[in-house]
Design a protein around this motif. Structure first.
Motif, PDB file in Angstrom:
ATOM      1  N   TYR A 171      -4.664   4.292   0.419  1.00  0.00           N
ATOM      2  CA  TYR A 171      -5.592   4.121  -0.693  1.00  0.00           C
ATOM      3  C   TYR A 171      -6.543   5.304  -0.850  1.00  0.00           C
ATOM      4  O   TYR A 171      -6.989   5.596  -1.954  1.00  0.00           O
ATOM      5  CB  TYR A 171      -6.363   2.811  -0.543  1.00  0.00           C
ATOM      6  CG  TYR A 171      -5.545   1.607  -0.935  1.00  0.00           C
ATOM      7  CD1 TYR A 171      -4.799   1.597  -2.105  1.00  0.00           C
ATOM      8  CD2 TYR A 171      -5.500   0.476  -0.131  1.00  0.00           C
ATOM      9  CE1 TYR A 171      -4.036   0.513  -2.470  1.00  0.00           C
ATOM     10  CE2 TYR A 171      -4.740  -0.627  -0.488  1.00  0.00           C
ATOM     11  CZ  TYR A 171      -4.009  -0.604  -1.657  1.00  0.00           C
ATOM     12  OH  TYR A 171      -3.254  -1.685  -2.016  1.00  0.00           O
TER      13      TYR A 171
ATOM     14  N   ILE B  68      -3.287   1.436   5.580  1.00  0.00           N
ATOM     15  CA  ILE B  68      -3.833   1.044   4.276  1.00  0.00           C
ATOM     16  C   ILE B  68      -4.944   1.989   3.844  1.00  0.00           C
ATOM     17  O   ILE B  68      -5.007   2.414   2.682  1.00  0.00           O
ATOM     18  CB  ILE B  68      -4.347  -0.411   4.335  1.00  0.00           C
ATOM     19  CG1 ILE B  68      -3.170  -1.385   4.462  1.00  0.00           C
ATOM     20  CG2 ILE B  68      -5.162  -0.753   3.085  1.00  0.00           C
ATOM     21  CD1 ILE B  68      -3.585  -2.826   4.661  1.00  0.00           C
TER      22      ILE B  68
ATOM     23  N   SER C 291       0.830  -1.210   0.000  1.00  0.00           N
ATOM     24  CA  SER C 291       0.000   0.000   0.000  1.00  0.00           C
ATOM     25  C   SER C 291       0.863   1.257   0.000  1.00  0.00           C
ATOM     26  O   SER C 291       0.608   2.189  -0.771  1.00  0.00           O
ATOM     27  CB  SER C 291      -0.920  -0.004   1.226  1.00  0.00           C
ATOM     28  OG  SER C 291      -1.722  -1.150   1.262  1.00  0.00           O
TER      29      SER C 291
END
Length: 345
Positions: free
Chosen positions: A221, A217, A132
């Motif tokens: 994202y 994460i 990530s």
């Protein structure tokens, strides 16, 4: 050891109270798993996870390790696949124990197999975080990533992630133990030696193995999605769907396990059947992440899919070509023999 009933139904259950130590039991244990719908369902699911995870990750190791050019991405994928492959290779121990409701593999394997589970949990989660962050850096700082993103640095990061995972798996080796109850041997977490050790380990696993990685994460994202939305070249919605699937899979697979591990800390205030069922289902869901990883993180990649198709199709074509050449040689030999026979006649 002789245990209260609430501690003997699941191999992942913990014990942190006083017990009466005995070496033998006069009871004859008989497994009831195959007569229970939940147990049979979890057995079937575990076998499927083992088969899909073992074969899927072996395929990823074969392609990313031997068929693809070594890059930073293949370094992530290969390490992740190795972690999940090792975990799946040890699943038959848990499956056998679940079916027999008896641990027959000895004291050493009780500690070792359990530590492999947590080694996989931490190593895979750390690698997912690394992937990530790597994607975040590649999207937000493309020039810097192009100059500093090397295979050597990726290998060092992977080694550090594995060392961290190994260190966090040591408590499983220390506190995992075997004992006898009603004529059977169980593999369990024995936290009687150190006060508050159960709570400290459960909370540390929650923080290091779920909350902190999940927050990282989500942040990575979220920034990537915002960046891609402002990119004029991004016309497809596939990146958003893939990222949503990655986050959802991580959350769904690991949340139930950690929730019931926390509830177990206060097991006196909860029903035994709820805790036992929750731990079993949560452990199975967490294990499912080991075969979802190659699907979500690798098979969705265009480079990997292209290499997979080329490798498999080329082998099929070669096999069929060999068969065709063998057939044609056989037919040519047959026709020549027929020709010689007709000449003689």
């Amino acid at each position: 050891m002789d245990y209260p009933d609430e501690y003997v139904y699941d191999y992942n259950y913990s014990y942190d109270g006083n017990v009466t130590i005995t070496e033998e039991s006069v009871f004859q244990h008989r497994s009831m798993c195959l007569k229970e719908v939940l147990c049979v369902s979890l057995l079937v699911i575990s076998v499927l996870i083992f088969l899909l995870g073992f074969c899927g990750n072996a395929l990823v190791i074969w392609i990313s390790g031997f068929k693809m050019k070594k890059t930073v991405n293949t370094t992530w994928y290969l390490s992740l696949a190795i972690s999940d492959f090792v975990f799946c290779a040890f699943l038959p121990f848990s499956i056998t124990s679940m079916a027999m409701e008896d641990w027959v593999f000895g004291h050493f394997m009780c500690k070792f197999a359990s530590s492999i589970m947590f080694l996989n949990m931490f190593s895979s989660i750390f690698l997912l975080v690394i992937i990530s962050v790597d994607r975040f850096v590649s999207v937000v700082f493309p020039v810097w990533a192009q100059n500093h993103r090397t295979i050597q640095k990726a290998s060092v990061i992977v080694v550090l992630a594995w060392l961290m995972a190994i260190s966090l798996s040591i408590p499983s080796v220390v506190f995992r133990d075997t004992g006898s109850h009603l004529g059977r041997t169980i593999c369990f977490n024995n936290y009687t030696s150190y006060q508050h050790s159960h709570k400290i380990i459960a909370l540390s696993r929650l923080l290091a193995g779920f909350i902190v990685p999940f927050v990282i994460i989500i942040i990575c994202y979220s920034i990537i999605i915002l960046k891609l939305r402002t990119n004029r070249m991004t016309k497809s919605s596939k990146p958003f769907k893939v990222m949503t699937a990655l986050i959802a899979a991580f959350f769904i697979c690991w949340l139930p396990y950690h929730v019931f591990v926390l509830l177990e800390l206060d097991h006196q205030n909860y029903s035994h059947s709820i805790l036992s069922t929750g731990l079993k289902v949560g452990t199975s869901l967490a294990a499912a992440n080991s075969f979802l990883n190659p699907v979500l993180y690798v098979f969705m990649g265009n480079d990997f899919k292209r290499k997979f198709k080329n490798s498999v199709l080329s082998k099929m074509e070669n096999a069929m070509a060999d068969e065709g050449r063998t057939t044609s040689r056989y037919l040519s030999r047959s026709s020549s023999m027929d020709g010689r026979a007709s000449t003689h006649i």
